[in-house]
Design a protein around this motif. Sequence first.
Motif, short mmCIF file in Angstrom:
data_model
loop_
_atom_site.label_atom_id
_atom_site.label_comp_id
_atom_site.label_asym_id
_atom_site.label_seq_id
_atom_site.Cartn_x
_atom_site.Cartn_y
_atom_site.Cartn_z
N PHE A 179 -6.25 -8.43 -7.65
CA PHE A 179 -6.91 -9.38 -6.75
C PHE A 179 -6.73 -10.78 -7.31
O PHE A 179 -6.54 -10.96 -8.51
N ARG A 207 -10.77 2.68 1.05
CA ARG A 207 -9.64 3.38 1.66
C ARG A 207 -8.32 2.78 1.21
O ARG A 207 -8.30 1.74 0.57
N PRO A 214 -16.10 -10.23 -1.73
CA PRO A 214 -15.01 -9.26 -1.57
C PRO A 214 -14.47 -9.25 -0.13
O PRO A 214 -15.24 -9.42 0.82
N VAL A 215 -13.18 -9.07 0.00
CA VAL A 215 -12.55 -8.91 1.31
C VAL A 215 -12.47 -7.43 1.65
O VAL A 215 -12.70 -7.02 2.79
N HIS A 226 0.82 -1.21 0.00
CA HIS A 226 0.00 0.00 0.00
C HIS A 226 0.86 1.26 0.00
O HIS A 226 0.36 2.36 0.16
N LEU A 272 -4.25 -2.64 2.40
CA LEU A 272 -3.71 -3.77 1.64
C LEU A 272 -4.83 -4.56 0.95
O LEU A 272 -4.68 -5.01 -0.19
N GLU A 273 -5.97 -4.72 1.65
CA GLU A 273 -7.04 -5.53 1.07
C GLU A 273 -7.73 -4.84 -0.11
O GLU A 273 -8.52 -5.47 -0.80
#
Lengths: 253, 253
Positions: free
Chosen positions: A91, A82, A121-122, A49, A85-86
Amino acid sequence: MCQLLGMNANTPTDVMFSFTGLACRAEEHKDGFGIGFFEDKGVRLFVDHHSARQSPVAELVKGYPIHSENVIAHIRKATQGRVALENTHPFQRELWGRYWVFAHNGNLVDFHPRLHGAFRPVGDTDSERAFCWLMQELAKAHAGVPAIDELSCTLAELMPQLHRHGTFNMLLSNGQALWAHCSTHLHWVERRHPFGAARLRDEDLSVDFAHLTTPQDRVAVIATEPLTQDEAWTPFASGELRVFAQGRSQPVC
Amino acid sequence: MCQLLGMNANTPTDVMFSFTGLACRAEEHKDGFGIGFFEDKGVRLFVDHHSARQSPVAELVKGYPIHSENVIAHIRKATQGRVALENTHPFQRELWGRYWVFAHNGNLVDFHPRLHGAFRPVGDTDSERAFCWLMQELAKAHAGVPAIDELSCTLAELMPQLHRHGTFNMLLSNGQALWAHCSTHLHWVERRHPFGAARLRDEDLSVDFAHLTTPQDRVAVIATEPLTQDEAWTPFASGELRVFAQGRSQPVC
């Protein structure tokens, strides 16, 4: 807006030159970066990130010649979700015993598909929602890994359903081929014999591919904006889907 | 046999010291390595089919302080499955909008479970088959992410079904907790206030955790064989399942 980079080749090829070109543009696109390399069926996915200009992970990728037939990279400027990392592209999911890697540039508005399958989705981006929906619809359309042409037809049916929600430039690969869809900005170039030299647009770095290749090699590179001077990049049309396999662009039904 | 390393902490903690200790043992375990870091719900997974002693990826991990609450690492000596990226642990899947990371040490014999759910192996190891089966059974047992205690109970029912096929030392995490099951070799240690110094067994490297921590910090480390001198490592019993959350080992029902 984010920037995308894809590479598809008929022989394992390193992407250090093109990734260096992409990373130059990370000053503006500072909200993370990621790059996924297929090596046969396996995947290495590096995400951070931090900006690709500062990240030690990006330094590794620029200096470690990972040879791959399919690569997808992304530098992010957050629009939805935001900085975390996720929420960092690409992906990855598994379907039919194959990994799938996906990155998106754009912004989907009012896109809340019904996710009733095995893919959730995570993070909280529109991009990961779109990827989960795509995986779900592919899983419904085929019982196992179909041929590349069949997958292309299914994707050609699905793309307009995403495109109508907003900007949907995307790269998708399962290690066998790489699919690219354009809403607004996407370009591609094919490198093949006789190979020449190319110079990055954004940095004083050039490479003579003739020294690094054999006459049989074919490499296609896809990027939001052309990465090099002295090469003939072709713009995608809006709504165009192309499939790249064995370093060659093939028509989609 | 492979070697495992796990870390669970109540505050994001770097694992460079312990990973350096593990990588020392990679001379014998030369068929690849991998390490997965949770950062909140996101995961970074670094894998390489080169030895952790030589891999540039391992050098990055030893030198880049990634702060994580849950880490799973593995160095591989192949027993089943060829040396290839898709056979390199840890493995990762998504379930209920959470990533799951899994690594296995051991060898399962005649283990060919019926995989009728959404999780299929990409490579050809017994380990990835076991992981896919675990994910499938968890998906059947719960409708969404359950509480840690409930997950522990479900896992306690599933572990013996794997253990009876052979050696099954494993680490599993979803970023909220880390589960460890032992067949033959697994040890753990809890570090908490007052912190002391520790010296690696396999390399002349020591660290004084008192300089790096606050009194509230708690860190649990799990490893195939103890990594340090001067610390009280507790061996697991055969068949024992433990859950680590917030840096603390908790009983499993």
